[in-house]
Scaffold this motif. Sequence first.
Motif, PDB file in Angstrom:
ATOM      1  N   TRP A  45       0.747  -1.219  -0.012  1.00 42.42           N
ATOM      2  CA  TRP A  45      -0.100   0.052  -0.057  1.00 42.42           C
ATOM      3  C   TRP A  45       0.844   1.471   0.088  1.00 42.42           C
ATOM      4  O   TRP A  45       1.786   1.119   0.734  1.00 42.42           O
ATOM      5  N   HIS A  46       0.451   2.332  -0.846  1.00 52.39           N
ATOM      6  CA  HIS A  46       1.428   3.563  -0.984  1.00 52.39           C
ATOM      7  C   HIS A  46       0.230   4.567  -0.484  1.00 52.39           C
ATOM      8  O   HIS A  46      -0.913   4.608  -0.876  1.00 52.39           O
ATOM      9  N   ASP A  47       0.688   5.674   0.387  1.00 53.27           N
ATOM     10  CA  ASP A  47      -0.256   6.918   0.604  1.00 53.27           C
ATOM     11  C   ASP A  47      -0.016   7.896  -0.678  1.00 53.27           C
ATOM     12  O   ASP A  47       0.761   7.483  -1.696  1.00 53.27           O
ATOM     13  N   ALA A  48      -0.615   9.123  -0.640  1.00 60.12           N
ATOM     14  CA  ALA A  48      -0.588  10.199  -1.722  1.00 60.12           C
ATOM     15  C   ALA A  48       0.698  10.512  -1.762  1.00 60.12           C
ATOM     16  O   ALA A  48       1.194  10.873  -3.062  1.00 60.12           O
ATOM     17  N   ARG A  75       5.380   3.915   1.535  1.00 65.88           N
ATOM     18  CA  ARG A  75       4.809   2.728   1.840  1.00 65.88           C
ATOM     19  C   ARG A  75       4.002   2.696   3.324  1.00 65.88           C
ATOM     20  O   ARG A  75       4.789   3.246   4.469  1.00 65.88           O
ATOM     21  N   GLY A 118      -6.686   6.897   2.515  1.00 65.42           N
ATOM     22  CA  GLY A 118      -5.904   7.514   1.656  1.00 65.42           C
ATOM     23  C   GLY A 118      -5.058   6.340   0.939  1.00 65.42           C
ATOM     24  O   GLY A 118      -4.586   6.944  -0.224  1.00 65.42           O
ATOM     25  N   ALA A 119      -4.744   5.309   1.343  1.00 70.57           N
ATOM     26  CA  ALA A 119      -3.836   4.488   0.813  1.00 70.57           C
ATOM     27  C   ALA A 119      -4.471   3.646  -0.501  1.00 70.57           C
ATOM     28  O   ALA A 119      -5.569   3.220  -0.622  1.00 70.57           O
ATOM     29  N   LYS A 120      -3.552   3.616  -1.415  1.00 71.60           N
ATOM     30  CA  LYS A 120      -3.796   2.968  -2.286  1.00 71.60           C
ATOM     31  C   LYS A 120      -2.960   1.429  -2.816  1.00 71.60           C
ATOM     32  O   LYS A 120      -1.756   1.445  -2.364  1.00 71.60           O
ATOM     33  N   LYS A 121      -4.001   0.413  -2.964  1.00 76.08           N
ATOM     34  CA  LYS A 121      -3.144  -0.832  -2.948  1.00 76.08           C
ATOM     35  C   LYS A 121      -2.492  -0.863  -4.465  1.00 76.08           C
ATOM     36  O   LYS A 121      -2.881  -0.576  -5.478  1.00 76.08           O
ATOM     37  N   HIS A 122      -1.325  -1.605  -4.281  1.00 68.92           N
ATOM     38  CA  HIS A 122      -0.360  -1.808  -5.440  1.00 68.92           C
ATOM     39  C   HIS A 122       0.022  -3.559  -5.490  1.00 68.92           C
ATOM     40  O   HIS A 122       0.398  -3.958  -4.704  1.00 68.92           O
TER      41      HIS A 122
END
Length: 100
Positions: free
Chosen positions: A12-15, A19, A26-30
């Motif tokens: 997961w990455h934030d804006a 990591r 607000g975290a997006k899954k990669h």
Amino acid sequence: MASLQKITFVFWHDADGKRVKAGTPGAKKHIEESSKWYACWRDGKRQRRVPLCTDKEAAQAMMTDLMRTKDRAKAGLLNPRQVHEDRNLIEHLEEFVTSQ
């Protein structure tokens, strides 16, 4: 029975691109796939994964060699450590240093 697989990694990455833990607002899954192929098989209750190489055909040949050696050792036809016992420590260390 062994199989070839590419392993997927989830993070997961934030804006800002850092990591973070899953569930952070607000975290997006990669999802990322490994570049190497892995030989995967069950050994009793354990799941074994051995990294091989990036070329699928070469990885298939390496896995076949690995399984053949494993089966011969299990049948008692081959000492599992025989491959490395016939070389002295200096040869192992020289090979290690040149690989770095």
